[in-house]
Design a protein around this motif. Structure first.
Motif, PDB file in Angstrom:
ATOM      1  N   ALA A 167      40.193 -20.073  85.554  1.00 23.55           N
ATOM      2  CA  ALA A 167      39.314 -21.351  85.439  1.00 23.55           C
ATOM      3  C   ALA A 167      38.969 -21.467  83.888  1.00 23.55           C
ATOM      4  O   ALA A 167      38.839 -20.579  83.134  1.00 23.55           O
ATOM      5  N   ASP A 168      38.935 -22.810  83.364  1.00 21.06           N
ATOM      6  CA  ASP A 168      38.646 -22.984  81.754  1.00 21.06           C
ATOM      7  C   ASP A 168      39.601 -22.306  80.990  1.00 21.06           C
ATOM      8  O   ASP A 168      39.146 -21.397  80.191  1.00 21.06           O
ATOM      9  N   THR A 169      40.786 -22.564  81.204  1.00 20.02           N
ATOM     10  CA  THR A 169      42.000 -21.733  80.462  1.00 20.02           C
ATOM     11  C   THR A 169      41.503 -21.847  78.846  1.00 20.02           C
ATOM     12  O   THR A 169      42.460 -21.134  78.214  1.00 20.02           O
ATOM     13  N   ALA A 170      40.881 -22.962  78.434  1.00 21.65           N
ATOM     14  CA  ALA A 170      40.795 -22.956  76.926  1.00 21.65           C
ATOM     15  C   ALA A 170      40.420 -21.738  76.470  1.00 21.65           C
ATOM     16  O   ALA A 170      40.407 -21.309  75.193  1.00 21.65           O
ATOM     17  N   LEU A 171      39.428 -21.055  77.155  1.00 22.63           N
ATOM     18  CA  LEU A 171      38.801 -19.720  76.799  1.00 22.63           C
ATOM     19  C   LEU A 171      39.724 -18.527  76.440  1.00 22.63           C
ATOM     20  O   LEU A 171      39.378 -17.739  75.889  1.00 22.63           O
ATOM     21  N   ASN A 172      40.892 -18.748  77.269  1.00 26.05           N
ATOM     22  CA  ASN A 172      42.077 -17.709  76.963  1.00 26.05           C
ATOM     23  C   ASN A 172      43.199 -17.888  76.018  1.00 26.05           C
ATOM     24  O   ASN A 172      43.764 -17.249  75.840  1.00 26.05           O
ATOM     25  N   ASP A 173      42.792 -18.987  75.101  1.00 23.39           N
ATOM     26  CA  ASP A 173      43.695 -19.220  74.057  1.00 23.39           C
ATOM     27  C   ASP A 173      43.668 -17.997  72.987  1.00 23.39           C
ATOM     28  O   ASP A 173      42.811 -17.625  72.245  1.00 23.39           O
ATOM     29  N   LYS A 174      45.054 -17.740  72.816  1.00 25.31           N
ATOM     30  CA  LYS A 174      45.399 -16.787  71.795  1.00 25.31           C
ATOM     31  C   LYS A 174      44.782 -15.449  72.057  1.00 25.31           C
ATOM     32  O   LYS A 174      44.524 -14.525  71.010  1.00 25.31           O
ATOM     33  N   ILE A 175      44.304 -15.081  73.303  1.00 23.84           N
ATOM     34  CA  ILE A 175      43.557 -13.837  73.347  1.00 23.84           C
ATOM     35  C   ILE A 175      44.746 -12.626  73.391  1.00 23.84           C
ATOM     36  O   ILE A 175      45.826 -12.887  73.770  1.00 23.84           O
ATOM     37  N   PHE A 200      45.640  -5.940  86.866  1.00 22.83           N
ATOM     38  CA  PHE A 200      45.474  -7.178  86.325  1.00 22.83           C
ATOM     39  C   PHE A 200      46.221  -7.268  85.025  1.00 22.83           C
ATOM     40  O   PHE A 200      46.511  -8.337  84.759  1.00 22.83           O
ATOM     41  N   TRP A 201      46.488  -6.171  84.266  1.00 27.00           N
ATOM     42  CA  TRP A 201      47.387  -6.004  83.199  1.00 27.00           C
ATOM     43  C   TRP A 201      48.666  -6.448  83.520  1.00 27.00           C
ATOM     44  O   TRP A 201      49.381  -7.355  82.831  1.00 27.00           O
ATOM     45  N   SER A 202      49.360  -6.000  84.876  1.00 29.23           N
ATOM     46  CA  SER A 202      50.548  -6.441  85.234  1.00 29.23           C
ATOM     47  C   SER A 202      50.730  -7.819  85.349  1.00 29.23           C
ATOM     48  O   SER A 202      51.603  -8.572  85.195  1.00 29.23           O
ATOM     49  N   TYR A 203      49.596  -8.496  86.029  1.00 29.09           N
ATOM     50  CA  TYR A 203      49.511  -9.773  86.610  1.00 29.09           C
ATOM     51  C   TYR A 203      49.677 -10.707  85.135  1.00 29.09           C
ATOM     52  O   TYR A 203      50.271 -11.635  85.163  1.00 29.09           O
ATOM     53  N   LEU A 204      48.741 -10.371  84.035  1.00 28.08           N
ATOM     54  CA  LEU A 204      48.685 -11.125  82.900  1.00 28.08           C
ATOM     55  C   LEU A 204      50.091 -11.207  82.345  1.00 28.08           C
ATOM     56  O   LEU A 204      50.495 -11.809  81.633  1.00 28.08           O
ATOM     57  N   THR A 205      50.488 -10.054  82.115  1.00 27.84           N
ATOM     58  CA  THR A 205      51.810  -9.606  81.365  1.00 27.84           C
ATOM     59  C   THR A 205      53.037 -10.624  81.945  1.00 27.84           C
ATOM     60  O   THR A 205      53.764 -10.913  81.546  1.00 27.84           O
ATOM     61  N   ASN A 206      53.121 -10.559  83.155  1.00 31.34           N
ATOM     62  CA  ASN A 206      54.052 -11.287  84.095  1.00 31.34           C
ATOM     63  C   ASN A 206      53.639 -12.869  83.781  1.00 31.34           C
ATOM     64  O   ASN A 206      54.729 -13.730  83.669  1.00 31.34           O
ATOM     65  N   ALA A 207      52.462 -13.060  83.670  1.00 30.29           N
ATOM     66  CA  ALA A 207      52.165 -14.680  83.481  1.00 30.29           C
ATOM     67  C   ALA A 207      52.572 -15.092  82.126  1.00 30.29           C
ATOM     68  O   ALA A 207      52.937 -16.230  81.901  1.00 30.29           O
ATOM     69  N   GLN A 208      52.251 -14.315  81.026  1.00 25.55           N
ATOM     70  CA  GLN A 208      52.683 -14.351  79.800  1.00 25.55           C
ATOM     71  C   GLN A 208      54.339 -14.815  79.782  1.00 25.55           C
ATOM     72  O   GLN A 208      54.620 -15.624  78.881  1.00 25.55           O
ATOM     73  N   GLU A 209      54.878 -13.914  80.234  1.00 25.75           N
ATOM     74  CA  GLU A 209      56.147 -13.757  80.131  1.00 25.75           C
ATOM     75  C   GLU A 209      57.117 -15.196  80.741  1.00 25.75           C
ATOM     76  O   GLU A 209      57.976 -15.488  80.541  1.00 25.75           O
ATOM     77  N   GLY A 214      56.560 -17.875  76.201  1.00 24.66           N
ATOM     78  CA  GLY A 214      56.454 -16.453  76.003  1.00 24.66           C
ATOM     79  C   GLY A 214      54.857 -16.150  75.787  1.00 24.66           C
ATOM     80  O   GLY A 214      54.469 -14.806  75.723  1.00 24.66           O
ATOM     81  N   GLY A 215      53.962 -17.318  75.822  1.00 24.66           N
ATOM     82  CA  GLY A 215      52.512 -17.017  76.039  1.00 24.66           C
ATOM     83  C   GLY A 215      52.172 -16.527  74.652  1.00 24.66           C
ATOM     84  O   GLY A 215      52.838 -16.776  73.452  1.00 24.66           O
ATOM     85  N   SER A 216      51.060 -15.888  74.554  1.00 24.10           N
ATOM     86  CA  SER A 216      50.356 -15.644  73.348  1.00 24.10           C
ATOM     87  C   SER A 216      50.668 -14.192  73.014  1.00 24.10           C
ATOM     88  O   SER A 216      50.104 -13.554  71.922  1.00 24.10           O
ATOM     89  N   GLY A 217      51.698 -13.576  73.603  1.00 22.17           N
ATOM     90  CA  GLY A 217      51.952 -12.298  73.311  1.00 22.17           C
ATOM     91  C   GLY A 217      51.481 -11.160  73.895  1.00 22.17           C
ATOM     92  O   GLY A 217      50.807 -11.365  75.268  1.00 22.17           O
ATOM     93  N   HIS A 218      51.600  -9.957  73.786  1.00 22.70           N
ATOM     94  CA  HIS A 218      50.817  -8.803  74.643  1.00 22.70           C
ATOM     95  C   HIS A 218      49.511  -8.835  74.711  1.00 22.70           C
ATOM     96  O   HIS A 218      48.792  -9.199  73.755  1.00 22.70           O
ATOM     97  N   PRO A 243      36.522 -12.942  69.104  1.00 17.75           N
ATOM     98  CA  PRO A 243      37.594 -13.625  68.650  1.00 17.75           C
ATOM     99  C   PRO A 243      39.034 -13.229  69.185  1.00 17.75           C
ATOM    100  O   PRO A 243      39.676 -14.021  69.133  1.00 17.75           O
ATOM    101  N   GLU A 244      39.224 -12.090  69.662  1.00 18.95           N
ATOM    102  CA  GLU A 244      40.446 -11.799  70.006  1.00 18.95           C
ATOM    103  C   GLU A 244      40.587 -11.739  71.518  1.00 18.95           C
ATOM    104  O   GLU A 244      41.724 -11.261  72.158  1.00 18.95           O
ATOM    105  N   GLY A 245      39.359 -11.895  72.550  1.00 19.82           N
ATOM    106  CA  GLY A 245      39.666 -11.723  73.894  1.00 19.82           C
ATOM    107  C   GLY A 245      38.642 -12.362  74.606  1.00 19.82           C
ATOM    108  O   GLY A 245      37.623 -13.083  74.134  1.00 19.82           O
ATOM    109  N   ILE A 246      38.465 -11.871  75.737  1.00 23.41           N
ATOM    110  CA  ILE A 246      37.719 -12.501  76.779  1.00 23.41           C
ATOM    111  C   ILE A 246      36.998 -11.109  77.408  1.00 23.41           C
ATOM    112  O   ILE A 246      37.634 -10.047  77.561  1.00 23.41           O
TER     113      ILE A 246
END
Length: 298
Positions: A167-175, A200-209, A214-218, A243-246
């Motif tokens: 939801a509101d993916t703009a908040l996830n920008d470059k985190i 959740f880490w596995s989910y975000l890693t797969n989502a980025q890849e 390649g997403g915003s990285g690790h 600045p670096e996360g959520i």
């Protein structure tokens, strides 16, 4: 003279008889003492021999060990489960190849019958190895028995996290950090919180890849509160900015009658946050579903 000789012979006879009695008494005493030793020493030897025989007779059973735990995820190839008694995690997995599965009554099952939330007991060879990674990889598993079906609480919370993150993916920008505050929920153990963090880490890693670029990285996923992130300097307390996360916070009451109420929010800054109040989670036959309540944005 004849009488004197007879008397001597009689004395000799009495002396000899007395000596024999002494010797017999001594022998009897020696036999009793030796017999006691024999009853004591052989006991140790017999016990040892019996123990050895017992180990040999029960050698197949001695070559096995059992682990109990709760299934976290299951597919046709791998079972991820949370071991009982492991305070700081306990996540482990094993392959389903060449493994026999049984229900509570001993009826054989297919591997695909296993579901998240099931408590299981797995038998593995004592000489099996474990792959030193996280989660721990267990080899040599040959039998798995289902003990009971419990609620898949971890799976439901993971679904909630996915929904809020999306939801509101703009908040996830470059985190590069996704922090989870689970200190105000009452349904997860310390082990389960760690399992949720990993999933959740596995989910975000797969989502980025899976993204084209390649997403915003690790992305690191940690269990932390707003106060702890502030103390570590990750959140700018004066400007109310991460600045670096959520930071995703879930507040939940206890499960009663297979349902519970919760609030959830995703926070990036004082002017960048989204949340849902008066939400509800429910379980049926172990599987969980949720309903998000009133949404708010800041």
């Amino acid at each position: 003279m004849k009488k004197i000789k007879e008397k001597k012979r009689g004395g000799i006879f009495l002396y000899t008889l007395a000596l024999c009695l002494v010797l017999l008494t001594g022998c009897s005493s020696i036999q009793r003492q030796s017999g006691g030793d024999k009853r004591t020493e052989p006991r140790g030897n017999v016990s040892s021999e019996v123990g050895n025989t017992s180990r040999e007779d029960n050698e197949p059973a001695a070559r096995e060990f059992e682990i109990t735990g709760k299934v976290i995820t299951a597919d046709e190839n791998t079972i991820l489960f949370l071991q009982d008694g492991e305070e700081n995690g306990g996540l482990a997995d094993f392959g389903t190849s060449d493994v026999l599965f049984y229900d509570q009554e001993g009826t054989e099952l297919e591997a695909k019958a296993l579901r998240p939330g099931m408590r299981i007991a797995l038998s593995a060879a004592a000489d099996s190895t474990s792959v030193e990674r996280y989660p721990l990889g267990i080899t040599g598993v040959h039998k798995v028995r289902v003990l009971e079906q419990q609620n898949d609480v971890v799976g439901l919370y993971l679904d909630i996290l996915k929904a809020v993150y999306g939801a509101d993916t703009a908040l996830n920008d470059k985190i590069t950090i996704a922090a989870l505050d689970l200190t105000k929920e009452e349904n997860l153990s310390k082990q389960e919180k760690e399992a949720l963090r990993y999933l959740f880490w596995s989910y975000l890693t797969n989502a980025q890849e899976s993204l084209p670029d390649g997403g915003s990285g690790h992305i690191d996923v940690m269990l932390s509160t707003w106060e702890e992130l502030t103390e570590e300097g990750l959140i700018d307390k004066e400007n109310l900015d991460f600045p670096e996360g959520i930071l995703i916070t879930i507040k939940a009451g206890q499960i009663k009658n297979d349902s519970f109420r919760f609030d959830v929010e995703k926070w990036r800054s004082g002017l960048g946050a989204i949340g849902y109040d008066s939400c509800e989670g429910t379980f049926e036959d172990g599987a969980g579903t949720y309903r998000l309540g009133a949404a708010w944005i800041s």
